[in-house]
Structure formats: structure tokens, C-alpha cells
Scaffold this motif. Structure first.
Motif, short mmCIF file in Angstrom:
data_model
loop_
_atom_site.label_atom_id
_atom_site.label_comp_id
_atom_site.label_asym_id
_atom_site.label_seq_id
_atom_site.Cartn_x
_atom_site.Cartn_y
_atom_site.Cartn_z
N LYS A 179 -89.78 -21.74 34.06
CA LYS A 179 -90.10 -20.88 35.19
C LYS A 179 -89.29 -21.27 36.41
CE LYS A 179 -94.47 -18.77 34.23
NZ LYS A 179 -95.90 -18.94 34.12
N THR A 180 -89.15 -22.60 36.61
CA THR A 180 -88.38 -23.07 37.76
C THR A 180 -86.92 -22.62 37.62
OG1 THR A 180 -89.77 -25.01 37.62
CG2 THR A 180 -87.92 -25.14 39.12
N ALA A 181 -86.39 -22.80 36.40
CA ALA A 181 -85.01 -22.40 36.15
C ALA A 181 -84.87 -20.89 36.31
CB ALA A 181 -84.60 -22.82 34.75
N PHE A 182 -85.90 -20.18 35.82
CA PHE A 182 -85.87 -18.72 35.92
C PHE A 182 -85.81 -18.28 37.39
CE2 PHE A 182 -88.60 -15.00 36.67
CZ PHE A 182 -87.83 -14.01 36.08
N LEU A 183 -86.64 -18.95 38.19
CA LEU A 183 -86.68 -18.59 39.61
C LEU A 183 -85.31 -18.79 40.25
CD1 LEU A 183 -90.02 -19.77 41.17
CD2 LEU A 183 -89.04 -17.46 41.06
N ALA A 184 -84.67 -19.93 39.90
CA ALA A 184 -83.35 -20.23 40.46
C ALA A 184 -82.37 -19.13 40.05
CB ALA A 184 -82.88 -21.57 39.97
N ASN A 185 -82.44 -18.78 38.75
CA ASN A 185 -81.52 -17.76 38.24
C ASN A 185 -81.80 -16.40 38.88
OD1 ASN A 185 -79.44 -16.93 36.45
ND2 ASN A 185 -81.02 -15.86 35.28
N MET A 186 -83.11 -16.15 39.01
CA MET A 186 -83.53 -14.86 39.55
C MET A 186 -83.00 -14.67 40.96
SD MET A 186 -84.86 -12.46 38.24
CE MET A 186 -85.59 -13.20 36.86
N LEU A 222 -101.43 -32.57 23.31
CA LEU A 222 -100.07 -33.01 23.57
C LEU A 222 -99.11 -31.83 23.51
CD1 LEU A 222 -99.14 -35.98 23.99
CD2 LEU A 222 -98.03 -35.78 21.76
N GLN A 223 -99.34 -31.00 22.47
CA GLN A 223 -98.48 -29.82 22.31
C GLN A 223 -98.65 -28.89 23.50
OE1 GLN A 223 -99.26 -28.01 18.54
NE2 GLN A 223 -98.24 -29.64 17.42
N ALA A 224 -99.93 -28.70 23.87
CA ALA A 224 -100.20 -27.80 24.99
C ALA A 224 -99.55 -28.33 26.26
CB ALA A 224 -101.71 -27.67 25.20
N LYS A 225 -99.58 -29.65 26.40
CA LYS A 225 -98.99 -30.26 27.60
C LYS A 225 -97.47 -30.05 27.59
CE LYS A 225 -98.55 -34.74 29.79
NZ LYS A 225 -97.53 -35.58 29.21
N GLN A 226 -96.89 -30.28 26.39
CA GLN A 226 -95.43 -30.10 26.30
C GLN A 226 -95.05 -28.65 26.59
OE1 GLN A 226 -94.69 -31.52 22.37
NE2 GLN A 226 -94.32 -33.63 23.04
N LYS A 227 -95.89 -27.76 26.05
CA LYS A 227 -95.62 -26.34 26.25
C LYS A 227 -95.70 -26.01 27.73
CE LYS A 227 -96.41 -22.36 23.46
NZ LYS A 227 -97.23 -21.77 22.44
N ALA A 228 -96.75 -26.54 28.36
CA ALA A 228 -96.95 -26.26 29.79
C ALA A 228 -95.76 -26.80 30.59
CB ALA A 228 -98.25 -26.90 30.26
N GLU A 241 -92.75 -27.36 29.46
CA GLU A 241 -91.57 -26.57 29.11
C GLU A 241 -91.59 -25.25 29.88
OE1 GLU A 241 -89.10 -27.13 27.26
OE2 GLU A 241 -88.30 -25.23 26.50
N SER A 242 -92.78 -24.64 29.89
CA SER A 242 -92.90 -23.35 30.55
C SER A 242 -92.66 -23.51 32.05
CB SER A 242 -94.27 -22.79 30.22
OG SER A 242 -94.78 -22.06 31.25
#
Ligand code: ADP
Length: 581
Positions: free
Chosen positions: A336-343, A323-329, A331-332
């Protein structure tokens, strides 16, 4: 169909009850077979007893009959009936009393007159036979019968008397009658009881025969009067203790079997509840609720359930991890999507600057100050682009594990000074002061590390300090604590709210912050710094109060080495700092 949904415990209980019932049925059948056998044996014993008693009875009555028969065809006797001689009677008839142990003897002539009579002292009756009886004797020739007396019964044996040549009593007429009586008083009956080993009771014809209990065998000998009418019975009874014992034993056995059956069912009930039912319902509840308290309880259960409890623990741990791994994935992925937009925004802004001002430069009239200004903007935008691209390259190198450390001897004092020199003008341009502190003397300040990376870490922190500070001062430096050098970059800038501090070193985090404090930047600088610090064997952290400024610290292992003389002008790393903020 309904049985399908019945719980295991109920099934086991039903099975045990069914088995119990079958066993009970079998045991009951056994008990009845036993009873039947007992009855048959009792009947057999009864038959045997009757035979015994009849034989004894016949034997007891045979003697007196024999005497009657022996005396009843005798010429001398016939003569003495017709011409009585007292002396002859005393010698031949009265002696019968003693010789054959009878109690009474009487001789009648053919007209039923008493010719001679004798009796033992205790036998008081005389001439007690009625006319009818005598007639019956005359008719029957031999007659055996019984008569009631005050203390029991009298056995009477009589015969008609004939000449010697007529033993069958058929050839001649009776010349007289011989009557003998024996008293069956209580002492006689007591003797008989001893002889037969049975209890004896004389019952008058009017009395009822009281049977003994069901374990007694008995035999009734009929006592008939002269006219063949029943005057009483002699009841022989013997109680069979072995039968009573046998019966007691079988009842006792049945009781034991029943009790053990009940105990077995109870034990089974208890054990299956404790070892199967409770753990099973725990398993069900755990599957429904995942409650760790119940799992602990299951681990205390016996047998396989303990193992199941451990497996549950393992399973739940794995589930949590997944569950944690899934949440992390997730979240990541979100980051990443937000990062791409910002980038794309971060890349487009300088790109627009470059393209826009390049086309302005084409104006033929553009001269002097304006032209210089445009060129400077193009340069700055290019540098900003380069900075972003190098960050992206760094982070992908770190992520793919391709970041290589190149160790060399670094003089930390000189490195800090070069950074100071690089940034001091920018800081002063913002009307602030930049100072630095060396924790060691220059000769001691040499360590073996990756110069380029250390330079990049400190300059990144300083760049951020300049970026996020509008007034006050910026200070950098280091101190030695044991085996470590602790570096710091301190500013009096906007500070970082407490809730953001934990995530500040995470990748792409800047882009994700809604109450954005960030000024231009891809949000990669601190995460790159953290990765580099860790690669060099140290750790990084910060202290900050919102609105009061921030201090970033990081450590590096300190193993002093001899400083090498560096060639002139090589104090800074080969590749120039990436940009000026
Ligand atoms: P960026 O390129 O956006 O500066 P960084 O990873 O260097 O990315 O920094 C992440 C965020 O941490 C910034 O967006 C900023 O909000 C915050 N931050 C970093 N340094 C400072 C500082 N000295 N003072 C206040 N905030 C800072």
C-alpha cells in the motif's frame, strides 16, 4: 531451595522412597515387638515347664522317702536290729523291694555293721556306702542323695531307726539305719521321659549342660551327693515347634512385606516414568522446539497428555495462522505504501501535463498545429487521470463489497465487436493488427451478465496487450466449453516472466516490481479484472513466455438466453471506455 528445581519425577521417586522407608521402619518396629512378645511367651513357657518338671521330680522321689520315714520308728524293727531274725527280715524288709519297687535295701546296726541286705537281681552292688556317708546319715537322721553308677544314677534314701514313740527321731539315739536305693538306669529315664513328654539327659557333674536351640524349654534337676556336693543333673528339655513356626511365620511375613515394598517401588518407578516423566519431558521439548514429531508422540501418551498433545497442535496451527496473517498484513502494508508513492507519481504526471500545457495555451501567438497538439496532450492527460481515478474508485468499491452486479442480456459477439472497433485504430497506429474470433453464432451468443463489467474486463486486457506489445498482433475472442465461455486476449508482446505470473493479479503489484516492466499504470487493472470475473462467476488466468507474448483467459458461466433486439447505437455500454491507450 534446591528442591524447587527438582523435577516432578524425582520428587515422586523421593516421596515413594521416603514412604517406603517409613513403612520399612514401622514394619521393623513391628517385627521387634513381635520378637519381644515371642521371648516373653517363651520365658513364660519355660517357667511353666520348670514347675511341671519339679512337680514330677518331687512326685517320683517322694515314694522312697515316705517308705524310709514309715519304717524308721518301729519297736519291732529296733528289736530285730539288736537281735536279728532272718525270717523277720525276709518277711518285713526284703519285701520292700517288691512292694515299693526299690532296687536295694540294707539295714545297719548302730555301729554301722550290716545286719540285713537285699537287692533286686539286676542291682549288683553291695555295701557301697562309705563310713562318712553313714556318719552323715547318723547326723542327719533322714538323708536323700544320689550316687553315680555305671549306667546312670542311684537314688538313695536313708533314715536312722528309732522306737515307735520317737517319730521325730529327736528323743532317742539311733538304734540302726535303713538304707534304700533305686537305680535310675536308662529304662527308668525312658519312663520318666514318656511321663514328662520331654527329652531327658543325665549329666555328670563334670559334664557341661548342652542347651537346646532357642525354641527349647528346659529344666535342670540337681542331683546332690551325700555331702551335698553336686554329682550331676537331670536335664529335661522340650522343643516348642509352635514357637519355631511362629518365628518362621514372622520372618516370612517380613520378607513378604519387604518384597512387596520393593515391587511397589519398582512398579511406581516404571509407571511414573512411563506416564509422567516421559510425557513431561516431551512437553518441555515441544515447548522448546515445536517439533511436530514430538507432538505426535505426545498424542500417543496416556491420559491428559493426549489432550495436551491435541492442544499443542491447535496452538501451533493458530500460531502459524497468526504468523501468516501478520506477514500478509505487513506485505499488504508495504504494498500500500509503495502503491501510494506510485499513485502520487501517476497522478502528478498527467496533472503536470494539464497545468503545463494549459499555461502554454495562454500564449497569444500560439496558433494552428501547435495549439491543436497542446490541446490533445491536455485531453490525453485528463483521460489518463480519469482512468486512474476510476480504477481507484473500482478497487475501493470491490474492497468494501459495494460493487453491485446489474444483470442484463448481453450479446457477446456484439460486445467484442464494439471493443474491436474502439481499439483497432490505436493498434494500427502502432503498426500492428487487431483481430477477433467469435466462438458462437450471433443468435447463440446472448447470455445474462453485467454488460458494463464484462466490457471493462475485456477492454482492460486489450489495453494491456496494446500497452505491452510493440510489434506483431493482438487477438481476442472466446469459445464455448460446456457450461462456460472461455474468453481470451492474446498478444505477441514482451510477455511476463514466470516468477511474476503468480502475483500478477494481486493488488498494487505493479508498483512493487523492481525490474519494472510496467509502462504507465497504477497496477490495479488486472486485480480489478480478477475481482470482476469472480463476481460474475468465472475465473481468470494467463499463459505467457517472456519475450514471446501473453494470453489472458477468463471464463463466464454460459446459459444461453434469447437475444433481445437492441436499439440502434447501444451496442457499447453507456459509459464510454475509459480511455484510449
Ligand atoms: P497497469 O495499470 O500497470 O498495467 P495491471 O494490473 O493492468 O496494471 O498490470 C499489472 C502488470 O502486469 C503490469 O504492470 C505489467 O507489468 C503486467 N502486464 C499486464 N498485462 C500484460 C501484457 N499483456 N503483457 C506483458 N505484461 C503485462
Amino acid at each position: 531451595m534446591r528442591m524447587k528445581h527438582t523435577g516432578i519425577y524425582t520428587r515422586l521417586l523421593l516421596t515413594s522412597i521416603l514412604t517406603g522407608t517409613i513403612l520399612l521402619f514401622l514394619y521393623t518396629a513391628l517385627y521387634y515387638v513381635n520378637k519381644r512378645q515371642e521371648k516373653e511367651m517363651l520365658e513364660e513357657t519355660q517357667k511353666q515347664f520348670r514347675k511341671e518338671v519339679t512337680a514330677l521330680f518331687t512326685f517320683k522321689t517322694a515314694a522312697i522317702k515316705q517308705v524310709a520315714y514309715d519304717y524308721s520308728f518301729w519297736d519291732e524293727f529296733v528289736n530285730n536290729i539288736e537281735n536279728p531274725d532272718t525270717a523277720w527280715y525276709n518277711d518285713n524288709i526284703t519285701t520292700i523291694l517288691k512292694s515299693f519297687r526299690v532296687d536295694y535295701v540294707c539295714v545297719y546296726d548302730s555301729s554301722f555293721h550290716i545286719v540285713h541286705e537285699a537287692a533286686s537281681p539286676q542291682f549288683l552292688k553291695r555295701g557301697f556306702l562309705s563310713r562318712n556317708t553313714l556318719e552323715r546319715i547318723k547326723e542327719a537322721k533322714f538323708l536323700n542323695f544320689y550316687k553315680e553308677s555305671f549306667d546312670g544314677v542311684i537314688e538313695i534314701s536313708a533314715a536312722s531307726v528309732h522306737p515307735t514313740n520317737d517319730p521325730t527321731h529327736t528323743l532317742t539315739r539311733p538304734r540302726g539305719y535303713l538304707v534304700m536305693a533305686k537305680s535310675w538306669d536308662s529304662s527308668f529315664v525312658a519312663d520318666l521321659a514318656i511321663l514328662s513328654g520331654a527329652d531327658i539327659k543325665l549329666v555328670k557333674s563334670s559334664g557341661s549342660i548342652a542347651k537346646g536351640d532357642k525354641y527349647s524349654v528346659y529344666s535342670a534337676q540337681k542331683l546332690n551327693g551325700w555331702d551335698d556336693k553336686l554329682i550331676g543333673q537331670m536335664i529335661f528339655s522340650r522343643t516348642s515347634d509352635s514357637f519355631r513356626l511362629y518365628n518362621k511365620m514372622s520372618v516370612f511375613m517380613l520378607a513378604i512385606i519387604l518384597t512387596s515394598l520393593v515391587i511397589t517401588i519398582l512398579i511406581f518407578h516404571y509407571a511414573s516414568r512411563k506416564w509422567i516423566n516421559i510425557p513431561l519431558s516431551l512437553v518441555t521439548q515441544i515447548l522448546e522446539s515445536n517439533d511436530p514429531v514430538l507432538i505426535k508422540e505426545l498424542q500417543h501418551c496416556p491420559g491428559e497428555f493426549r489432550h495436551i498433545g491435541h492442544l499443542f497442535n491447535k496452538f501451533i496451527r493458530q500460531k502459524d495462522e497468526l504468523l501468516q496473517a501478520k506477514q500478509k498484513a505487513e506485505e499488504s502494508d508495504r504494498l500500500k505504501t509503495a502503491f501510494l508513492a506510485n499513485m502520487s507519481h501517476e497522478i502528478r504526471t498527467p496533472m503536470n501535463g494539464i497545468l503545463g500545457f494549459s499555461s502554454l495555451l495562454k500564449e497569444p501567438d500560439l496558433v494552428g498545429e501547435k495549439r491543436e497538439q497542446y490541446i490533445e496532450i491536455i485531453e490525453k492527460s485528463g483521460a489518463r487521470m480519469l482512468n486512474i481515478l476510476s480504477d481507484i474508485i473500482d478497487i475501493s468499491k470491490i474492497e468494501s463489497g459495494q460493487m453491485v452486479i446489474r444483470y442484463s442480456v448481453v450479446n457477446v459477439n456484439e460486445l467484442i465487436k464494439s471493443i474491436f472497433v474502439l481499439f483497432v485504430f490505436d493498434v494500427e497506429a502502432k503498426k500492428m493488427s487487431l483481430t477477433y474470433n467469435n466462438g458462437l453464432r450471433t443468435e447463440e451468443a446472448c447470455i445474462k451478465t453485467d454488460k458494463e463489467k464484462l466490457y471493462s474486463i475485456i477492454s482492460n486486457l486489450v489495453k494491456n496487450a496494446i500497452k505491452y506489445t510493440d510489434k506483431g498482433s493482438i487477438e481476442m475472442g472466446y469459445s464455448q466449453t460446456g457450461d462456460f465461455l472461455t474468453f481470451y486476449v492474446k498478444d505477441t508482446g514482451i510477455g511476463i516472466p514466470k516468477k511474476r505470473q503468480a502475483a500478477i493479479f494481486d493488488r498494487f503489484v505493479q508498483a512493487d516490481i523492481s525490474d519494472i516492466q510496467a509502462r504507465e499504470g497504477a497496477g490495479l487493472g488486472l486485480s480489478i479484472a480478477k475481482s470482476l470475473v469472480e463476481l460474475l462467476g468465472g475465473e481468470i488466468w494467463l499463459e505467457s513466455e517472456e519475450g514471446e507474448g501473453s494470453t489472458f483467459y477468463f471464463t463466464l458461466p454460459y446459459t444461453p438466453v434469447t437475444c433481445e433486439k437492441e436499439p440502434e447505437g447501444e451496442s457499447a455500454p453507456d459509459d464510454k471506455p475509459k480511455d484510449q491507450v
